[in-house]
Design an enzyme around this catalytic site. Structure first.
Site, PDB file in Angstrom:
ATOM      1  N   ARG A 231       0.841  -1.184   0.000  1.00  0.00           N
ATOM      2  CA  ARG A 231       0.000   0.000   0.000  1.00  0.00           C
ATOM      3  C   ARG A 231       0.883   1.244   0.000  1.00  0.00           C
ATOM      4  O   ARG A 231       1.943   1.275   0.637  1.00  0.00           O
ATOM      5  CB  ARG A 231      -0.932   0.032   1.219  1.00  0.00           C
ATOM      6  N   HIS A 279      -0.043  -0.145 -10.173  1.00  0.00           N
ATOM      7  CA  HIS A 279      -0.787  -1.058  -9.300  1.00  0.00           C
ATOM      8  C   HIS A 279      -1.160  -2.347 -10.053  1.00  0.00           C
ATOM      9  O   HIS A 279      -2.328  -2.738 -10.114  1.00  0.00           O
ATOM     10  CB  HIS A 279      -2.048  -0.381  -8.749  1.00  0.00           C
TER      11      HIS A 279
END
Length: 316
Positions: A231, A279
């Site tokens: 994250r 991502h």
């Protein structure tokens, strides 16, 4: 069984998920938010992907919240989340394998200096560097969940010296197929001192937010490599940029960010010692993930134990 499907999907993605989930559970009635509100007292399961806050309120018969994503940090931020309803996160072997591939690629590229050679190519410079054996390189994997363990084992299979760290001891003990496992805040500083490469796969919790900061980077050997695949909020951006600019870190592979998509003006885009991924380290595969969802829904209907339940207090 009536099932709510709610979340934030990319263009065209919702249709793919609907097809895959219906194929996996053809006997279920799949509802969007408006349809679910019309029959709110019959909805027993919510299958979600970062749903809008408040979208799970008013479902009195809700018995399971099944996430399509591995991380549930955003979901748990919803103050209206129904208390007492079990939450299951996505643990998909196909996703674990994809993450392990990315972690191994980053390890190989950082170890062998391939990012440096790519930069040298752009500058027209021919300059071979030293080459260490894999067993001379120490890799630290942060996070020993399904993804972390799969990645750590995959890297260890290539001959690297691999250690894993988690906040709490893992149920399986202190060793896992060539991976020495450590736990607790007291263990982390000494692990960092001789870690040539760090792969972050920790869950995001209040305890891990901002963990990758100036103190963390200073504890590493000079020139160490980092791959953040977990994250964006694990990293203090200013501290990482300072460590890269000063040479304390040699290179960083970043797949996740505080704001996504990464703003065009962000310095990561143009920094010579940063590799940006959008991502994509391990994307959820709708077909395999839908089978995971179906297994849990069937277990719920049969009264069997549910898999991969989230501890709300821990955040994962």
């Amino acid at each position: 069984m009536n099932i709510l499907l709610s979340g934030q999907f990319e263009a065209g993605e919702l249709h793919v998920w609907q097809q895959s989930l219906r194929a996996a559970l053809p006997q279920a009635r799949w509802l969007d938010g408006e349809e679910a509100r019309a029959v709110a007292d019959t909805v027993q399961v919510a299958v979600v992907a970062n749903p809008p806050q408040g979208s799970l309120q008013g479902l009195p018969q809700l018995r399971l919240i099944q996430s399509l994503w591995a991380g549930v940090d955003r979901l748990l931020l919803d103050p209206t989340l129904p208390p007492g309803v079990p939450i299951a996160r996505m643990v998909d072997p196909a996703m674990n394998a994809s993450m392990a591939e990315t972690a191994l690629w980053a390890t190989l590229a950082l170890h062998r200096g391939f990012f440096d050679y790519a930069r040298a190519q752009r500058q027209g410079v021919w300059q071979p560097g030293p080459q260490r054996r894999a067993d001379q390189v120490s890799v630290l994997v942060l996070g020993l969940g399904q993804m972390g363990l799969t990645a750590a084992r995959r890297i260890a299979q290539q001959g690297y010296r691999v250690r894993g760290w988690s906040q709490r001891p893992r149920p399986g003990g202190d060793a896992a197929e060539g991976v020495a496992c450590h736990a607790g805040q007291d263990a982390l500083p000494r692990l960092l001192t001789d870690s040539d490469i760090v792969i972050n796969l920790l869950p995001l919790t209040p305890a891990t937010a901002g963990l990758l900061n100036a103190r963390f980077f200073a504890a590493l050997p000079r020139g160490a490599g980092l791959a953040n695949l977990a994250r964006g909020a694990h990293v203090v951006d200013a501290d990482l940029l300072a460590a890269l600019d000063g040479g304390q870190l040699g290179h960083a592979v970043l797949d996740v960010f505080h704001t996504e998509p990464l703003p065009t003006e962000h310095p990561y885009w143009t920094h010579p010692r940063v590799s940006v991924l959008p991502h994509v380290a391990a994307q959820t595969d709708p077909v395999s993930a839908s089978q995971v969802v179906a297994d849990n829904v069937r277990a719920l209907g049969a009264g069997r134990p549910l898999s991969h339940l989230v501890d709300r207090a821990r955040g994962y």
